[in-house]
Scaffold this active site. Sequence first.
Site, short mmCIF file in Angstrom:
data_model
loop_
_atom_site.label_atom_id
_atom_site.label_comp_id
_atom_site.label_asym_id
_atom_site.label_seq_id
_atom_site.Cartn_x
_atom_site.Cartn_y
_atom_site.Cartn_z
CB CYS A 75 -0.92 -0.03 1.18
SG CYS A 75 -1.88 1.40 1.56
CB CYS A 185 -2.90 3.93 -5.66
SG CYS A 185 -4.04 2.79 -4.73
#
Length: 257
Positions: A75, A185
Site C-alpha cells: 500500500c 497506488c
Amino acid sequence: MNINDKPIGFFDSGVGGISVLKEAFKLLPKEDFLYYGDSKNAPYGTKKVEEVKTLTFNATDFLMNKGIKALVVACNTATSVTINDLRENYDIPIIGIEPALKPAVELKKGGKIIIMATPMTLAEKKFANLMDLYKETEDIEPLPCPGLPELIEQGIVSGDVIYNYLKDKFSKYDNEKISSIVLGCTHYPFIEETLKEVTHNKACIIDGSFGTSRELKRQLKNSNMLREENRVGKVTIFNSREDRDIIDLSYKLFNMK
C-alpha cells in the site's frame, strides 16, 4: 516450524495490494502467502496520518500472530506513513512500495511523466523527497485520484464508470505529450486496460509491483529464508470486512489475467 517454511505476509488498505501479490507469487512460486486487506477501513489515502499508522500496526499484528517470516506493505499510503516505524518495531524483513518514478525517468522518453496516486501519498514527505531527485530535469506532474480505490473496492475495474472517471482526470493533458504514467497506488493496475484506452495507448504505464517483489526475493535470499523444496505455494486471503463477497473479489482479482 523452520523459518523458511513460514508464510510471507502481505497487507493493503483493501484489495489493491493483490496486484503486487500476483507478481510476488510469480517470482516466488514455492512460497506460501497470507494476504490481509483492510477493506472495512478503505481507503487510507484520505485519512489522517495517525489513523493510518494505527490501522497499519493492527494489520501487521494480525499477520505477525499468523507466524509470517516477512511482510510486504503493498500500500503506497501505508508505506509512506509507517514503513520506518514498522521496521523499528518488528524484527522481520519489511518491504514497502513507492511510486515507480525512477524506472519512468530511466526510460528517457522525454515528455511528461504523470504520477497517479492518493492525496495522502502525494502529500507525504517521502514522496516530496522522491520528487526532489528528478524535478529539476524532468517534467513530472502528480495527479491525485480520490475516489478511484473505492470504485475498485466495489469490483468496478472496467466499463463506463471507470472510463469516464479517467477521461475526466486526463482531459487536461495532450496524450501525445505524455511519455509515462506511474501508477502510485496498488489498486490502479486493475484499471490499466481502461487507462490505455483513455490515453490511446500512447504512454508507457509503470507500477512498482515487480520492483517490490524483486526486493522481497532479494531480502529473503540474503537472509537464507527462501523455501527450497520443490512445491507449489498457496495463497490465503483475509479481509477486515469479513464477508464472502470481498474474499471472492480478492481471489477473482488474483486470478485476473
